[in-house]
Design an enzyme around this catalytic site. Sequence first.
Site, PDB file in Angstrom:
ATOM      1  N   GLY A  48       0.792  -1.223   0.000  1.00 60.56           N
ATOM      2  CA  GLY A  48       0.000   0.000   0.000  1.00 60.56           C
ATOM      3  C   GLY A  48       0.823   1.272   0.000  1.00 60.56           C
ATOM      4  O   GLY A  48       0.270   2.371  -0.062  1.00 60.56           O
ATOM      5  N   HIS A  49       2.145   1.181   0.047  1.00 61.40           N
ATOM      6  CA  HIS A  49       3.001   2.378   0.163  1.00 61.40           C
ATOM      7  C   HIS A  49       4.196   2.266  -0.777  1.00 61.40           C
ATOM      8  O   HIS A  49       5.302   2.014  -0.341  1.00 61.40           O
ATOM      9  CB  HIS A  49       3.493   2.511   1.597  1.00 61.40           C
ATOM     10  CG  HIS A  49       4.040   3.870   1.917  1.00 61.40           C
ATOM     11  ND1 HIS A  49       5.383   4.181   1.832  1.00 61.40           N
ATOM     12  CD2 HIS A  49       3.431   4.994   2.332  1.00 61.40           C
ATOM     13  CE1 HIS A  49       5.567   5.434   2.200  1.00 61.40           C
ATOM     14  NE2 HIS A  49       4.402   5.945   2.513  1.00 61.40           N
ATOM     15  N   PHE A  50       4.124   2.464  -1.942  1.00 58.26           N
ATOM     16  CA  PHE A  50       3.002   2.744  -2.847  1.00 58.26           C
ATOM     17  C   PHE A  50       2.992   1.629  -3.882  1.00 58.26           C
ATOM     18  O   PHE A  50       4.071   1.244  -4.326  1.00 58.26           O
ATOM     19  CB  PHE A  50       3.192   4.093  -3.533  1.00 58.26           C
ATOM     20  CG  PHE A  50       3.316   5.242  -2.563  1.00 58.26           C
ATOM     21  CD1 PHE A  50       2.181   5.787  -1.986  1.00 58.26           C
ATOM     22  CD2 PHE A  50       4.546   5.759  -2.221  1.00 58.26           C
ATOM     23  CE1 PHE A  50       2.276   6.862  -1.113  1.00 58.26           C
ATOM     24  CE2 PHE A  50       4.646   6.824  -1.339  1.00 58.26           C
ATOM     25  CZ  PHE A  50       3.511   7.380  -0.780  1.00 58.26           C
ATOM     26  N   VAL A  55       8.030   2.429  -1.488  1.00 61.09           N
ATOM     27  CA  VAL A  55       8.939   3.234  -0.676  1.00 61.09           C
ATOM     28  C   VAL A  55       8.729   2.840   0.783  1.00 61.09           C
ATOM     29  O   VAL A  55       7.593   2.756   1.244  1.00 61.09           O
ATOM     30  CB  VAL A  55       8.645   4.746  -0.856  1.00 61.09           C
ATOM     31  CG1 VAL A  55       9.488   5.581   0.083  1.00 61.09           C
ATOM     32  CG2 VAL A  55       8.864   5.176  -2.296  1.00 61.09           C
TER      33      VAL A  55
END
Length: 150
Positions: A48-50, A55
Amino acid sequence: MQLDIKSILDRLPHRYPMLLIDRVIDMVPGKSIKALKNVSINEPFFTGHFPHHPVMPGVLILEAMAQAAAIFSFADETGLKPKDEEILYYFVGIDGARFRKPVLPGDQLHIEVVAERLGRTICKYQGHAFVDGQEVAEAKLMCAIRPMEK
């Protein structure tokens, strides 16, 4: 003094997915530590990041610094873990946090933390994180030592 993952697990209560220290490459008990975090695409936060550009979240880099600090703050010259397992070490403050470069899957995060003040209930540190010799993050950290509530 160096520590492998088994020794780290003996000293920290964290477990996957929150354990963020893979190896200690140098430690002076009560003074400083140099530790490693191997950043893998398999980390759960990358979904989810990203999704389009993974990252490592900056807050997790800071958490890795705090975990490293906990390892050397409780250690003595024999390298033993804290005798009282009823004590918890809480991350309670961050000052001057700066993030200079993204940390990506495949990077090896080198964490360096130096004690500024070790008290009975509050400890202060200066932490730095590097990838390939370049500083990616720094911060002043504050942690509290508290008895575990039952």
